[in-house]
Enzyme design. Structure first.
Site, PDB file in Angstrom:
ATOM      1  N   ASN A  20      47.391  36.022  35.215  1.00 15.88           N
ATOM      2  CA  ASN A  20      46.542  35.847  36.394  1.00 15.88           C
ATOM      3  C   ASN A  20      45.462  34.821  36.091  1.00 15.88           C
ATOM      4  OD1 ASN A  20      45.556  36.870  39.141  1.00 15.88           O
ATOM      5  ND2 ASN A  20      43.706  37.058  37.900  1.00 15.88           N
ATOM      6  N   GLU A  21      45.498  33.695  36.816  1.00 15.90           N
ATOM      7  CA  GLU A  21      44.443  32.685  36.731  1.00 15.90           C
ATOM      8  C   GLU A  21      44.153  32.265  35.285  1.00 15.90           C
ATOM      9  OE1 GLU A  21      41.968  33.659  40.824  1.00 15.90           O
ATOM     10  OE2 GLU A  21      41.166  34.415  38.932  1.00 15.90           O
ATOM     11  N   GLU A  59      46.162  33.647  46.619  1.00 11.84           N
ATOM     12  CA  GLU A  59      44.957  34.434  46.909  1.00 11.84           C
ATOM     13  C   GLU A  59      43.988  33.612  47.752  1.00 11.84           C
ATOM     14  OE1 GLU A  59      42.782  36.000  43.610  1.00 11.84           O
ATOM     15  OE2 GLU A  59      44.564  36.645  42.507  1.00 11.84           O
ATOM     16  N   TRP A 114      31.289  37.189  43.775  1.00  7.23           N
ATOM     17  CA  TRP A 114      30.747  36.666  42.521  1.00  7.23           C
ATOM     18  C   TRP A 114      29.799  35.484  42.716  1.00  7.23           C
ATOM     19  CZ3 TRP A 114      35.858  36.210  43.942  1.00  7.23           C
ATOM     20  CH2 TRP A 114      36.294  34.920  44.272  1.00  7.23           C
ATOM     21  N   GLU A 130      34.590  44.238  41.517  1.00  5.04           N
ATOM     22  CA  GLU A 130      34.871  43.542  42.771  1.00  5.04           C
ATOM     23  C   GLU A 130      34.862  44.479  43.977  1.00  5.04           C
ATOM     24  OE1 GLU A 130      37.379  39.710  42.030  1.00  5.04           O
ATOM     25  OE2 GLU A 130      38.455  41.356  41.081  1.00  5.04           O
ATOM     26  N   LYS A 131      34.068  45.511  43.907  1.00  3.04           N
ATOM     27  CA  LYS A 131      34.047  46.463  45.021  1.00  3.04           C
ATOM     28  C   LYS A 131      33.415  45.899  46.285  1.00  3.04           C
ATOM     29  CE  LYS A 131      30.044  48.822  42.931  1.00  3.04           C
ATOM     30  NZ  LYS A 131      30.262  48.285  41.555  1.00  3.04           N
ATOM     31  N   PHE A 132      32.651  44.804  46.162  1.00  5.31           N
ATOM     32  CA  PHE A 132      32.077  44.179  47.356  1.00  5.31           C
ATOM     33  C   PHE A 132      32.899  42.979  47.834  1.00  5.31           C
ATOM     34  CE2 PHE A 132      28.176  45.952  45.194  1.00  5.31           C
ATOM     35  CZ  PHE A 132      28.119  47.075  45.992  1.00  5.31           C
ATOM     36  N   HIS A 133      34.067  42.800  47.243  1.00  8.03           N
ATOM     37  CA  HIS A 133      34.977  41.738  47.676  1.00  8.03           C
ATOM     38  C   HIS A 133      35.727  42.217  48.922  1.00  8.03           C
ATOM     39  CE1 HIS A 133      38.224  38.811  47.608  1.00  8.03           C
ATOM     40  NE2 HIS A 133      37.673  38.190  46.585  1.00  8.03           N
TER      41      HIS A 133
END
Length: 675
Positions: free
Chosen positions: A160-161, A318, A326, A366-369
């Protein structure tokens, strides 16, 4: 590395009846298994036909070294297959489990200043570590043996990335690998010493084992060594991908394999060298939330990705439904913005529109993504827009496989960027990315579709080539540009280009020496400006900043002169004729608006027709295939616009000789029989 790409039949991914792939990362291990049937039901409601799974599941799949637990993944495969949803299966090697680092502490990343990074993040293993490569190959092999021929499997998603968040490692193992790489590259220490210019500051090496990675030192480290370490680091990551890819291919030869690039946003990986190693190019893109013209950066990333793919359709692996998590200020997308973003990628060649992620995480970094199913649930605006986008993509299936053709190219070279970004350059205000963005923005406003190209690539199909930031230019690249202009091409070159060779050594003969006959001039001295200083050019209202050159003409025509500043009275913008073509040189930084002075004339030289009656806020790009054109028009402004293009709007079904594009709206117009 593979000399030629292995290209399995992409019908495995797109289907014998082509369809745009739509979906996102699905991480069901974060949720109770009782919720999975609900998720799958919602996926079908939204029109999802592809999901990426397993990307961060190493600790679950292999809880102890050599012990595998596939039960939950077996059940997930069966449920998705029954629902008709295809699978992009990830290898989870971007996030090794805790047991791995406990057992192999030498695989931890060491930073340039000597800090050893700890566990608890992702992408934090030394890519040169033998233990990491062995463990990665093992988990990839286990997955390939179990799922490699499963009928639901559409594509493999390795890692991944790559390059994020860690691209370089300064561990002992990495240093040893770097020395081996150098021996293969140079053969002898004499050749290395010559390439690195080690006579400067008494740096000559007499033994290979004396060479190390260019860690932090008392002052500036040899820039040629830094440049080679950047090359080595990109190559080390690519070797990791190839190891996993080849293990998978042996067990699953008919399924395409890819990894998700970050074209334009991950500067540490040379994607020109990666492109032929994947079966289809995939990219991740996230808006710079505070950029009020973020749609231009999106288009640049999409055009760069298509160019890396050689013009073939590619996957948007994505992007976000709304805010990311972030950036300093994670601005939410406004109503309709998600669809505009998705369809802009589609318009520039993407045949898959995917998100991170399906369901918003309750825990973790990443819960606010944002997500396709946000924390607010299915009564939210985002969910409604997700379903509407899925419906729209269903109407656009016929675009699958069509391609974008560009009349112009911007030169893009990661190695040049690595070299230019090192220390002790003439001005910290000179940014390769700023100049590329400015030139691209000018052409975006002018509705000129752009490819990106390596300076040594075949440029013959382009009427116009722009070199905004070619600080490092090899002699082979310079010869390529000379042939391009002589054959009738139009070239625009910006300041601080053609300065050094592939070893970061100034070209024999001085600045711009390899392009001297192309540009019809030489640069005797750099004249960088003070912070905030501006220089006036001899056209009303035209000013530059950051930079000026002391230019000696050798045949070029002066188009604009500096009226003041350190180069007062000297050429600011020039134009040279070579063979059947023209070459422009711009020796100061112009704004996007002022670049029109150069580009309008360059378009004329190149024979590129620029529409004069379209608003700047209208994005316009064309895909073509099988004798049919598709005009994708996106209105980023606040006023409606009548587009004089006849045909059928595939989104609304309306036919007509023109189509109204409302504020924030999109039209995809099929025009049959076009060239």
């Amino acid at each position: 590395m593979s000399p030629t790409p292995h290209r399995p039949n992409l019908d495995r991914l797109f289907g014998e009846v082509p369809a745009i792939k739509y979906g996102g990362d699905y991480n069901p291990e974060q949720w109770p298994e009782e919720l999975w049937p609900t998720d799958i039901e919602l996926m079908r409601e939204a029109g999802v036909n592809l999901v990426s799974i397993g990307i961060f599941s190493w600790a679950l799949l292999e809880p102890r070294e050599g012990e595998y637990d596939f039960g939950w993944l077996d059940r997930l495969f069966a449920m998705l297959h029954e629902a008709g949803i295809r699978i992009s299966l990830g290898t989870p090697t971007a996030s090794p489990p805790a047991w791995f680092f406990h057992r192999y502490p030498e695989a931890r990343v060491v930073t340039r200043d000597g800090m050893t990074l700890g566990f608890g993040s992702r992408g934090m293993a030394d890519p040169s570590s033998a233990a990491y490569r062995r463990a990665s190959a093992s988990i990839a092999n286990a997955l390939a043996e179990r799922y490699g021929k499963h009928p639901a499997l559409a594509i493999w998603h390795v890692h991944n990335e790559y390059g994020a968040p860690v691209s370089e490692c300064y561990s002992d193992e990495s240093c040893r690998a770097f020395r081996i790489w150098l021996q293969e590259r140079y053969g002898t220490l004499d050749a290395l010493n010559a390439a690195w210019g080690t006579a400067f500051w008494g740096q000559a090496y007499g033994e290979w084992e004396h060479i190390s990675a260019p860690a932090e030192s008392a002052s500036v480290v040899n820039p040629a060594q830094r440049l080679d370490f950047a090359r080595f680091s990109s190559n080390a990551l690519l070797e990791c991908f190839i190891i996993e890819r080849d293990v998978i291919r042996a067990k699953s030869p008919d399924v395409p394999i890819t990894t998700n690039f970050m074209a334009g946003t991950c500067p540490s990986v040379d994607l020109w060298k990666w492109a032929n190693e994947v079966d289809i190019v995939a990219n991740d893109h996230y808006l710079i939330a505070e950029d009020t013209r973020a749609q231009v950066g999106l288009a640049l990333s999409a055009d760069l990705t298509r160019s890396i793919a050689g013009g073939r359709p590619w996957m948007l692996m994505e992007h976000s439904t709304s805010a990311v998590n972030w950036q300093p200020r994670n601005v939410a997308k406004r109503p309709g913005e998600m669809a505009r973003n998705a369809l802009a990628h589609l318009g520039r060649g993407a045949d898959a529109i995917m998100f991170f992620q399906w369901r918003a995480s309750r825990s973790g970094a990443e819960k606010f993504h944002s997500a396709m199913v946000p924390h607010a649930g299915t009564r939210s605006r985002i969910w409604s827009e997700v379903c509407a986008l899925g419906s729209d993509l269903g109407r656009l299936a016929e675009l699958t496989g069509s391609e974008v053709k560009a009349e112009a190219a911007i030169l893009w070279d990661w190695e040049s960027f690595w070299a230019q970004d090192l220390e002790w350059r003439p001005s910290e205000d000179v940014s390769h990315r700023e100049r590329i963005d400015a030139c691209y923005d000018r052409m975006w406003r002018d509705k000129v579709t752009v490819d990106f190209a390596h300076p040594e690539a075949d440029l013959t199909s382009y009427r116009l080539v722009v070199a905004p930031a070619s600080y490092l230019l090899s002699q082979a690249a310079a010869d390529n540009l000379r042939r391009y202009v002589e054959a009738g091409g139009t070239l625009v070159v910006s300041y601080f280009s053609a300065i050094v060779d592939q070893y970061d050594a100034v070209h024999p003969g001085g600045y711009v020496a390899p392009l001297r006959d192309v540009l019809g001039l030489t640069v005797e001295e750099f004249l960088p400006l003070r912070a905030g200083e501006k220089v006036q050019l001899d056209q009303p209202g035209l000013t530059g900043d950051v930079w000026a050159d002391a230019i000696t003409l050798e045949g070029a025509e002066v188009m604009t002169v500096f009226e003041d500043g350190p180069a007062a009275g000297g050429p600011a913008i020039t134009r040279n004729t070579l063979g059947d073509g023209k070459a422009w040189y711009v020796s100061t930084r112009l704004t996007v608006e002022d670049l029109a002075v150069v580009f309008n004339r360059a378009y004329q030289d190149a024979g590129i027709d620029v529409p004069a009656d379209l608003p700047e806020e209208l994005e316009l790009v064309r895909r073509s295939g099988q004798g049919v054109d598709y005009q994708i028009a996106i209105n980023h402004g606040d006023k409606p616009f009548d587009l004089a293009v006849g045909g059928t709007d595939l989104l609304s079904g309306q036919d007509g000789d023109s189509h109204k594009v409302p504020p924030g709206g999109v039209r995809v117009i099929r025009t049959a029989g076009a060239s």
